[in-house]
Design a protein around this motif. Structure first.
Motif, PDB file in Angstrom:
ATOM      1  N   LEU A  65       0.832  -1.203   0.000  1.00 31.82           N
ATOM      2  CA  LEU A  65       0.000   0.000   0.000  1.00 31.82           C
ATOM      3  C   LEU A  65       0.863   1.248   0.000  1.00 31.82           C
ATOM      4  O   LEU A  65       1.878   1.308   0.702  1.00 31.82           O
ATOM      5  CB  LEU A  65      -0.899   0.049   1.243  1.00 31.82           C
ATOM      6  CG  LEU A  65      -1.798  -1.133   1.535  1.00 31.82           C
ATOM      7  CD1 LEU A  65      -2.592  -0.881   2.816  1.00 31.82           C
ATOM      8  CD2 LEU A  65      -2.725  -1.409   0.370  1.00 31.82           C
ATOM      9  N   LEU A  66       0.435   2.240  -0.741  1.00 31.65           N
ATOM     10  CA  LEU A  66       1.006   3.578  -0.676  1.00 31.65           C
ATOM     11  C   LEU A  66      -0.065   4.448  -0.038  1.00 31.65           C
ATOM     12  O   LEU A  66      -1.126   4.664  -0.627  1.00 31.65           O
ATOM     13  CB  LEU A  66       1.371   4.079  -2.069  1.00 31.65           C
ATOM     14  CG  LEU A  66       2.504   3.323  -2.742  1.00 31.65           C
ATOM     15  CD1 LEU A  66       2.599   3.696  -4.217  1.00 31.65           C
ATOM     16  CD2 LEU A  66       3.815   3.616  -2.044  1.00 31.65           C
ATOM     17  N   VAL A  67       0.198   4.903   1.177  1.00 38.48           N
ATOM     18  CA  VAL A  67      -0.798   5.620   1.958  1.00 38.48           C
ATOM     19  C   VAL A  67      -0.416   7.088   2.023  1.00 38.48           C
ATOM     20  O   VAL A  67       0.731   7.422   2.348  1.00 38.48           O
ATOM     21  CB  VAL A  67      -0.893   5.033   3.387  1.00 38.48           C
ATOM     22  CG1 VAL A  67      -1.934   5.782   4.208  1.00 38.48           C
ATOM     23  CG2 VAL A  67      -1.217   3.553   3.329  1.00 38.48           C
ATOM     24  N   ASP A  68      -1.387   7.944   1.738  1.00 37.16           N
ATOM     25  CA  ASP A  68      -1.173   9.377   1.848  1.00 37.16           C
ATOM     26  C   ASP A  68      -1.445   9.765   3.297  1.00 37.16           C
ATOM     27  O   ASP A  68      -2.569  10.042   3.671  1.00 37.16           O
ATOM     28  CB  ASP A  68      -2.112  10.121   0.897  1.00 37.16           C
ATOM     29  CG  ASP A  68      -1.874  11.622   0.928  1.00 37.16           C
ATOM     30  OD1 ASP A  68      -0.801  12.056   1.383  1.00 37.16           O
ATOM     31  OD2 ASP A  68      -2.772  12.361   0.491  1.00 37.16           O
ATOM     32  N   GLY A  69      -0.399   9.714   4.110  1.00 36.57           N
ATOM     33  CA  GLY A  69      -0.572  10.067   5.518  1.00 36.57           C
ATOM     34  C   GLY A  69       0.082   9.063   6.434  1.00 36.57           C
ATOM     35  O   GLY A  69       1.049   8.395   6.078  1.00 36.57           O
ATOM     36  N   HIS A  70      -0.478   8.949   7.615  1.00 38.83           N
ATOM     37  CA  HIS A  70       0.059   8.081   8.661  1.00 38.83           C
ATOM     38  C   HIS A  70      -0.144   6.603   8.320  1.00 38.83           C
ATOM     39  O   HIS A  70      -1.039   6.270   7.557  1.00 38.83           O
ATOM     40  CB  HIS A  70      -0.625   8.389  10.002  1.00 38.83           C
ATOM     41  CG  HIS A  70      -0.441   9.799  10.450  1.00 38.83           C
ATOM     42  ND1 HIS A  70       0.763  10.275  10.900  1.00 38.83           N
ATOM     43  CD2 HIS A  70      -1.296  10.833  10.487  1.00 38.83           C
ATOM     44  CE1 HIS A  70       0.633  11.547  11.210  1.00 38.83           C
ATOM     45  NE2 HIS A  70      -0.598  11.922  10.971  1.00 38.83           N
ATOM     46  N   PRO A  71       0.656   5.718   8.921  1.00 36.54           N
ATOM     47  CA  PRO A  71       0.424   4.279   8.748  1.00 36.54           C
ATOM     48  C   PRO A  71      -1.004   3.909   9.136  1.00 36.54           C
ATOM     49  O   PRO A  71      -1.625   4.555   9.968  1.00 36.54           O
ATOM     50  CB  PRO A  71       1.438   3.631   9.698  1.00 36.54           C
ATOM     51  CG  PRO A  71       2.511   4.659   9.847  1.00 36.54           C
ATOM     52  CD  PRO A  71       1.800   5.996   9.767  1.00 36.54           C
ATOM     53  N   VAL A  72      -1.505   2.847   8.524  1.00 36.72           N
ATOM     54  CA  VAL A  72      -2.890   2.417   8.740  1.00 36.72           C
ATOM     55  C   VAL A  72      -2.893   1.115   9.524  1.00 36.72           C
ATOM     56  O   VAL A  72      -2.836   0.043   8.951  1.00 36.72           O
ATOM     57  CB  VAL A  72      -3.607   2.212   7.385  1.00 36.72           C
ATOM     58  CG1 VAL A  72      -5.064   1.865   7.621  1.00 36.72           C
ATOM     59  CG2 VAL A  72      -3.467   3.448   6.511  1.00 36.72           C
TER      60      VAL A  72
END
Length: 134
Positions: A120-127
């Motif tokens: 995953l490439l997440v825009d923001g904090h880790p999920v």
């Protein structure tokens, strides 16, 4: 012009095959639901570039409403693109807080991708607590 596929190429060279971009909308709103989308673009786009008819796709806040609608139609009707959307209602946001609701929406969107991504490439904090590297 920034290299929009830098991270993707690095991950693809390292062995990833299906990269999903994940982002949310509604986290900054005062009220209402939070929505997350997860999208898998064709891996070869990271090397060949985005197709001509999609040039100009950018952060939705930087597009006019007409351009957003135009790209929405193209992206959601493309057989080359896999996507999923998840919505967490305002009542749940109030119960678990906006940060947890955002993570939950992102997790649900990713769970609905078929085939699933391997990164995953997440825009923001880790999920947390997704089981994918991100």
């Amino acid at each position: 012009m920034p290299d929009r596929f830098l991270h993707e190429r690095r991950l693809l060279h390292a062995g990833s095959r299906r990269l999903a971009g994940v982002d949310e909308a509604g986290r900054g709103a005062l009220a209402g639901p939070v929505v997350a989308a997860a999208v898998i673009l064709p891996a070869h786009w990271a090397f060949a570039g985005i197709p001509h008819h999609l040039r100009g796709v950018n952060d939705s806040k930087q597009l006019s409403p007409a351009r957003r609608e135009h790209f929405f139609e193209l992206l959601t009707h493309s057989p080359d693109i896999t996507f999923a959307v998840a919505l967490i209602e305002a009542e749940i946001v109030d119960q678990i807080n906006i940060l947890n609701a955002t993570s939950l929406a992102m997790q649900r969107a990713v769970q609905h991708l078929h085939p699933p991504p391997d990164h995953l490439l997440v825009d923001g904090h880790p999920v947390p607590p997704v089981s994918y590297t991100h």
